[in-house]
Design an enzyme around this catalytic site. Structure first.
Site, PDB file in Angstrom:
ATOM      1  N   GLU A   6      50.715  43.019  80.132  1.00  0.00           N
ATOM      2  CA  GLU A   6      50.061  42.504  78.911  1.00  0.00           C
ATOM      3  C   GLU A   6      48.571  42.236  79.175  1.00  0.00           C
ATOM      4  O   GLU A   6      48.067  41.153  78.983  1.00  0.00           O
ATOM      5  CB  GLU A   6      50.764  41.233  78.425  1.00  0.00           C
ATOM      6  CG  GLU A   6      52.267  41.408  78.248  1.00  0.00           C
ATOM      7  CD  GLU A   6      52.965  40.196  77.672  1.00  0.00           C
ATOM      8  OE1 GLU A   6      52.280  39.232  77.269  1.00  0.00           O
ATOM      9  OE2 GLU A   6      54.212  40.192  77.624  1.00  0.00           O
TER      10      GLU A   6
ATOM     11  N   GLU B 296      59.402  34.928  80.643  1.00  0.00           N
ATOM     12  CA  GLU B 296      58.847  33.570  80.771  1.00  0.00           C
ATOM     13  C   GLU B 296      59.907  32.482  80.985  1.00  0.00           C
ATOM     14  O   GLU B 296      59.971  31.493  80.264  1.00  0.00           O
ATOM     15  CB  GLU B 296      57.985  33.285  79.527  1.00  0.00           C
ATOM     16  CG  GLU B 296      56.850  34.286  79.394  1.00  0.00           C
ATOM     17  CD  GLU B 296      56.065  34.167  78.091  1.00  0.00           C
ATOM     18  OE1 GLU B 296      56.200  33.159  77.384  1.00  0.00           O
ATOM     19  OE2 GLU B 296      55.328  35.112  77.759  1.00  0.00           O
TER      20      GLU B 296
END
Ligand code: G3I
Length: 386
Positions: free
Chosen positions: A267, A162
């Site tokens: 995810e 991220e």
């Protein structure tokens, strides 16, 4: 009218797809054994799951049984994050991560490391640094110690997690502020040095958004052009019933594969609940605490209606159809959890809700959507929706 037929058909589908473990009661019949996820998709891509501390410590025996049956790759949901494993500069805690790796080795599973360099939950002292040389030293030491400890045991590391903003620019993390974008190749080079065999990934959410896709392509190219090794891009699949548009997901799969790297869905979970930012007039800057206890934001506390189960089943099958279409580019699909009860989505973005994002219910029974996903391979012409 179509909806009535669809719902009626799905009600019949629910009736006849006995997805619990209870054996079939008809005379002289051996209960049908539904093939596992990992077996069904073994020729397409690896099926993984993120696991929490209770599973790693083998306290959650039901979850563990499902994990061993249906999944062949494991990712630590939290216990390898910087603040957990390296909470102060001169201290490393490897107790849980050692147990995690041992669990994977005992069960011959593909072991994923998550995550080495992430702006969130790093060691507190890291946020006080202003000198790039000192920061580089700590990043190298962290990666070298953690990835080096499990050298040869970890199939792949989420090296950087991220690092992008929604517009594709680099996140103004403490790493970027202090070191500029040089921290990115540094992280990948150090990880390659610490474990020459492990695959090395960039992992992020909303990687289907055009601007973020372009930012991720720039990031991968920056690492590649520095001479560092990057093996793959992790597209976190924290998706909903409507968003993202799978056409955008497909464009991203193609764009990342075109860089010569593997693509992973790292995810995957699908929320069925409304979010503050979906609500007309919701002031998203307001504290989400105000929504706690609001039934409008937690509409399925006592169970998921068949109509929503149908939507979820169709969404999962549409998503897996896309994955199968690009199985030559996708190496792994990891669910962010095993069963609904322990999904992070019961508490985010509003605490205390009841969500249904995964393929196993709160008692770790296979849900109807499990059979839908399996059915894509075993009964490719199944029609869930009329
Ligand atoms: O372990 C402590 C416990 O001792 C304490 O009593 C409790 C209450 O404060 O907190 C526990 O730690 C929590 C941890 O999950 C374990 O349950 C943290 O507060 C909480 O912030 C943490 O949330 C995790 C979140 O990442 C932040 O690290 C979620 O479980 C986890 O699913 C989520 O996963 C992230 C990926 O790592 C990166 N991609 C996005 C994804 C979803 O946010």
């Amino acid at each position: 009218m179509r909806l009535i037929f669809r719902t009626l058909f799905f009600a019949l589908f629910l009736q006849f797809t006995n997805c619990s473990d209870k054996p079939d009661k008809t005379e002289n019949s051996t209960p049908p054994v539904t093939p596992s996820l990992k077996t069904t998709y073994s020729k397409d891509f690896t099926i993984g799951a993120a696991i929490n501390e209770a599973i790693i410590l083998q306290k959650d025996t039901l979850a563990l049984k499902v994990l061993k049956r249906d999944f062949s790759s494991i990712t630590p949901e939290n216990i390898m994050k910087w603040e957990e494993i390296h909470p102060v500069a001169d201290t490393f805690n490897f107790d849980l991560s050692d147990k995690f790796v041992a669990l994977g080795e005992e069960n011959e599973m593909e072991i994923i490391g998550h995550t080495l360099v992430w702006h969130s939950q790093i060691g507190p002292w890291m946020n006080t640094l202003t000198d790039s040389t000192i920061m580089a030293k700590y990043i190298k030491e962290h990666i070298n110690t953690v990835a080096g400890r499990y050298k040869g045991k970890i199939h792949g590391w989420d090296v950087v997690n991220e690092a992008l903003n929604e517009d594709g620019s680099l996140r103004e993390s403490v790493f970027l502020k202090v070191m500029g974008d040089g921290y990115l190749p540094l992280a990948f080079k150090q990880a390659a040095e610490a474990d020459p065999e492990a695959e090395l990934y960039y992992n992020d959410y909303n990687m289907w958004k055009p601007e973020k896709r372009e930012g991720a392509v720039r990031l991968v190219k920056l690492v590649q052009e520095s001479g560092a090794r990057i093996s793959g891009v992790g597209m976190q699949g924290h998706w909903g019933l409507e968003e993202p548009d799978l056409a955008e997901v497909e464009k991203s799969i193609l764009a990342y594969a075109a860089l010569g790297v593997k693509v992973m869905i790292t995810e995957l979970d699908i929320t069925v609940l409304p979010n503050p930012w979906d609500m007309e007039g919701a002031e998203v800057s307001q504290n989400f605490r105000e929504f706690e206890g609001d039934e409008k934001m937690n509409p399925y506390a006592s169970g998921l209606p068949d109509s929503v189960q149908l939507k979820l089943a169709n969404r999962y099958t549409d998503i897996f159809k896309l994955f199968l279409k690009h199985k030559d580019k996708i190496s792994r699909v990891t669910f962010w959890g095993v069963g609904d009860a322990n999904s992070w989505l019961n508490g985010w973005p509003i605490r205390g809700r009841t969500n249904y994002p995964l393929l196993f219910d709160r008692e770790y029974n296979r849900k109807n959507i499990y059979d839908s996903v399996i059915g894509l391979k075993t009964q490719p012409n199944q029609k869930l929706a009329l």
